[in-house]
Motif scaffolding. Structure first.
Motif, PDB file in Angstrom:
ATOM      1  N   ALA A  35       2.914   1.190   3.658  1.00  0.00           N
ATOM      2  CA  ALA A  35       2.178   1.732   4.935  1.00  0.00           C
ATOM      3  C   ALA A  35       1.226   0.795   5.464  1.00  0.00           C
ATOM      4  CB  ALA A  35       1.614   3.038   3.939  1.00  0.00           C
ATOM      5  N   ALA A  36       0.430  -0.182   4.547  1.00  0.00           N
ATOM      6  CA  ALA A  36      -0.404  -1.022   4.910  1.00  0.00           C
ATOM      7  C   ALA A  36       0.255  -2.420   5.949  1.00  0.00           C
ATOM      8  CB  ALA A  36      -1.187  -1.739   3.634  1.00  0.00           C
ATOM      9  N   GLY A  37       1.490  -2.638   5.747  1.00  0.00           N
ATOM     10  CA  GLY A  37       2.050  -3.448   6.395  1.00  0.00           C
ATOM     11  C   GLY A  37       2.516  -4.985   5.668  1.00  0.00           C
ATOM     12  N   LEU A  38       2.539  -4.797   4.295  1.00  0.00           N
ATOM     13  CA  LEU A  38       2.836  -5.937   3.502  1.00  0.00           C
ATOM     14  C   LEU A  38       4.223  -6.196   3.709  1.00  0.00           C
ATOM     15  CD1 LEU A  38       0.817  -7.490   1.690  1.00  0.00           C
ATOM     16  CD2 LEU A  38       1.640  -6.146  -0.384  1.00  0.00           C
ATOM     17  N   GLN A  39       4.484  -7.497   3.491  1.00  0.00           N
ATOM     18  CA  GLN A  39       5.910  -7.919   3.759  1.00  0.00           C
ATOM     19  C   GLN A  39       6.338  -8.770   2.644  1.00  0.00           C
ATOM     20  OE1 GLN A  39       6.502  -9.474   7.669  1.00  0.00           O
ATOM     21  NE2 GLN A  39       5.466  -7.901   8.833  1.00  0.00           N
ATOM     22  N   GLY A  54       0.894 -18.939   7.284  1.00  0.00           N
ATOM     23  CA  GLY A  54      -0.465 -19.705   7.841  1.00  0.00           C
ATOM     24  C   GLY A  54      -1.432 -18.795   8.260  1.00  0.00           C
ATOM     25  N   GLU A  55      -1.473 -17.532   8.589  1.00  0.00           N
ATOM     26  CA  GLU A  55      -2.303 -16.533   8.997  1.00  0.00           C
ATOM     27  C   GLU A  55      -2.636 -15.554   8.071  1.00  0.00           C
ATOM     28  OE1 GLU A  55      -2.780 -13.050  12.534  1.00  0.00           O
ATOM     29  OE2 GLU A  55      -1.047 -14.117  12.171  1.00  0.00           O
ATOM     30  N   GLU A  56      -4.058 -15.595   8.099  1.00  0.00           N
ATOM     31  CA  GLU A  56      -4.943 -14.828   7.043  1.00  0.00           C
ATOM     32  C   GLU A  56      -5.249 -13.629   7.303  1.00  0.00           C
ATOM     33  OE1 GLU A  56      -9.258 -15.397   5.433  1.00  0.00           O
ATOM     34  OE2 GLU A  56      -7.873 -16.716   4.330  1.00  0.00           O
ATOM     35  N   LEU A  57      -4.567 -12.404   6.615  1.00  0.00           N
ATOM     36  CA  LEU A  57      -4.722 -11.106   7.191  1.00  0.00           C
ATOM     37  C   LEU A  57      -5.391 -10.404   5.920  1.00  0.00           C
ATOM     38  CD1 LEU A  57      -0.906 -10.485   7.906  1.00  0.00           C
ATOM     39  CD2 LEU A  57      -2.822 -11.017   9.450  1.00  0.00           C
ATOM     40  N   ASN A  58      -6.203  -9.394   6.402  1.00  0.00           N
ATOM     41  CA  ASN A  58      -6.840  -8.381   5.627  1.00  0.00           C
ATOM     42  C   ASN A  58      -6.257  -7.018   5.800  1.00  0.00           C
ATOM     43  OD1 ASN A  58      -9.194  -9.892   4.590  1.00  0.00           O
ATOM     44  ND2 ASN A  58      -9.785 -10.131   6.694  1.00  0.00           N
ATOM     45  N   MET A  59      -5.971  -6.256   4.258  1.00  0.00           N
ATOM     46  CA  MET A  59      -5.317  -5.004   4.277  1.00  0.00           C
ATOM     47  C   MET A  59      -6.126  -4.116   3.375  1.00  0.00           C
ATOM     48  SD  MET A  59      -1.151  -6.239   4.263  1.00  0.00           S
ATOM     49  CE  MET A  59      -0.622  -7.414   5.695  1.00  0.00           C
TER      50      MET A  59
END
Length: 555
Positions: free
Chosen positions: A330-334, A375-380
């Motif tokens: 649901a949070a979009g983790l892959q 390479g992109e930092e994401l916050n979930m």
């Protein structure tokens, strides 16, 4: 397709299963046969298996045969039917006309032969030798007692509290015996001949081995002996490692001409090559089934000073898979996302993530994860959900919190050494000690099953035994012999259970006869035998059901 796989696996089990069960059944029935002959009982049939005879040969009074159903055997003795009319001249050969103590001896001989055979098998293992993990640290969890005392992955432990050790099991035993106490370890660090002495403290914890007689044992928090594989994670597509062809999940197999399997070996060899500022070869496989590739590296020319600057990380915090309808989904983790922090705290080990998730309280704020993706930092943010998790040892289910991901991490085999004994007395001692220990373990396992401390789903039938036999035979002779010895002990204990139709049931009735001075009535025997037969058949059906359910993924 599943049915075809099941049939193929079943055929793969047949030879090792036939050897294992055939030998154990033969030994058991030989016990009954030998003592019966010793007491002058006429043995009419000696059969390996039940049902229709597929081979038979008669010698003297006895017909020896192999029967169609291989899961058992029997010795048919003259005069073992209490309703039969035995002529006076033949009573000297009749089983039921022997003294009660002689009958007890004949019945008891089967299980005892399994126990004595186990002693022989374990003694043979000691003589042939057995591969065992050496006392080398596999992993250290950050922030734990083992980490604080200075232990590192790859350290070889030489002494514990002044006592020399060489095997992993010796270290574990000494740690467990020193609960809630200071502990000193003398180690040799990977790549150095210099010995170091480290000091720490153990905890007292509930014994994770539920089949042990010790309820509480000592534990050195964070010490793990099983290493992780030399597989890497890459979160920057423009890193040097990525440009050289490595990807998340790549297995590094060789550094500077030295073959390797474990992460601590990779870390040591790479850092050594980097510090020497020389060109070196790195070999790797993009995945387990890919062909090996080779690249030339030079830390100075390629401008990197450590593994992070080269672009590789341990694989454990890279997402292996995401469960549907989970918090992570649901949070979009892959898949292949690299988790680097949780609630603002940087993490470097899978255990740190698991412990934080497990400690989640339902009424608290969602967990904040920092993730690097290409390479992109994401916050979930995600709130762990309660799920039922099966304990791999007991088979029991318990509620835990989870976010619904698995790690890409894979284990690597520990470093093994061949342990054998050429001393005859030591070999014999090993046979007795191992047989006793496995007998205690087997009795405890039965008790835990009866008291519902171990799930009945853990009971296995012929397929499970066949799988164990097949897998152990593939490993080697010692592994196959060990499984044979353990199952022989199980047959020893199982057959002594006071259940009608088993040897233990007969021993119970003969013991009552000794106390009463006369045999149990025919009516009682008939009812008991019927009950015992139904119970045994039900257990066999249940065990076989578990086998199929386990194979099909229902357990």
């Amino acid at each position: 397709m599943v049915i075809i796989d099941l049939i193929q696996q079943a055929f793969g089990f047949i030879v090792p299963l036939a050897i294992l069960l055939g030998l154990l059944i033969f030994v058991h029935e030989l016990g009954h046969f030998s003592v019966a002959k010793f007491f002058g009982v006429r043995v009419e049939t000696f059969s390996i298996g039940f049902g229709k005879k597929i081979w038979e040969r008669t010698k003297g009074d006895t017909t020896y045969c192999l029967s169609l159903i291989p899961f058992g055997g029997y010795v048919k003795m003259y005069g073992d039917d209490p309703t039969a009319d035995i002529p006076e001249s033949e009573k000297q050969y009749s089983f039921l006309h022997k003294s009660v103590w002689q009958r007890i001896g004949v019945v008891l001989a089967g299980p005892l032969m399994n126990f004595f055979f186990a002693i022989l098998v374990f003694a043979l293992i000691a003589l042939v030798g057995e591969d065992k993990p050496i006392a080398k640290v596999g992993e250290i969890q950050p922030g734990t007692a083992a980490h604080i005392m200075g232990l590192q992955a790859g350290d070889e432990i030489l002494k514990v509290n002044g006592k020399s050790v060489s095997l992993m099991e010796e270290v574990q035993s000494l740690v467990e015996k020193n609960a809630n106490a200071k502990i000193t370890m003398t180690i040799k660090r990977h790549g150095s001949e210099q010995e170091m002495e480290l000091q720490g403290e153990t905890l007292i914890v509930e014994n994770p081995n539920i089949l042990s007689t010790e309820k509480m044992v000592g534990s050195l928090e964070g010490l793990q002996f099983m290493p992780t594989a030399s597989m890497v994670g890459i979160d920057q597509p423009d890193s040097i490692a990525a440009q050289k062809g490595l990807a998340t999940g790549s297995l590094i197999t060789e550094v500077d001409g030295v073959k390797l399997q474990r992460w601590y070996e990779l870390e040591y060899l790479m850092n050594k090559a980097i510090s020497e500022n020389k060109s070196f070869t790195l070999k790797f496989k993009v995945d387990q089934n890919a062909e090996e590739q080779s690249v030339q590296l030079n830390a100075q020319e390629d401008a990197f000073k450590n593994l992070k600057e080269f672009g590789i990380h341990p694989l454990d915090l890279f997402v292996g898979s995401v469960v549907d309808e989970s918090a992570a989904k649901a949070a979009g983790l892959q898949k292949n996302d690299h988790i680097t922090a949780i609630d603002g705290n940087e993490i470097s080990h899978w255990s740190e993530l698991v412990n934080r998730v497990r400690a989640y309280e339902e009424d608290k704020q969602p967990l904040a994860l920092k993730v690097v993706r290409a390479g992109e930092e994401l916050n979930m943010e995600m709130s762990p959900k309660p799920v039922l998790q099966k304990d791999p040892v007991t088979g029991m289910e318990k509620k835990v919190y989870a976010i619904g991901i698995t790690t890409s991490l894979m284990g690597a085999p520990p470093v093994l050494t061949l342990v054998r004994s050429s001393n005859v007395l030591e070999v014999i001692k090993r046979g007795f000690v191992d047989s006793y220990n496995w007998s205690v373990t087997t009795v405890l396992s039965f008790w835990k099953l009866l008291t519902n401390q171990v799930s009945a789903k853990s009971i296995g039938g012929p397929l499970m035994i066949g799988q164990l036999a097949s897998q152990s035979m593939a490993v080697g002779l010692s592994a196959f012999l060990k499984i044979m010895g353990i199952i022989s002990i199980n047959l020893f204990i199982l057959n002594l259970l006071p259940l009608p139709v088993l040897d233990g049931g007969h021993l119970l009735f003969y013991t009552i006869e000794v106390i009463r001075g006369k045999p149990v009535s025919m009516r009682v025997l008939e009812v008991a035998q019927t009950f015992g037969l139904v119970l045994l058949l039900s257990l066999m059906v249940f065990a076989t059901y578990n086998d199929f359910a386990r194979f099909l993924g229902f357990l």
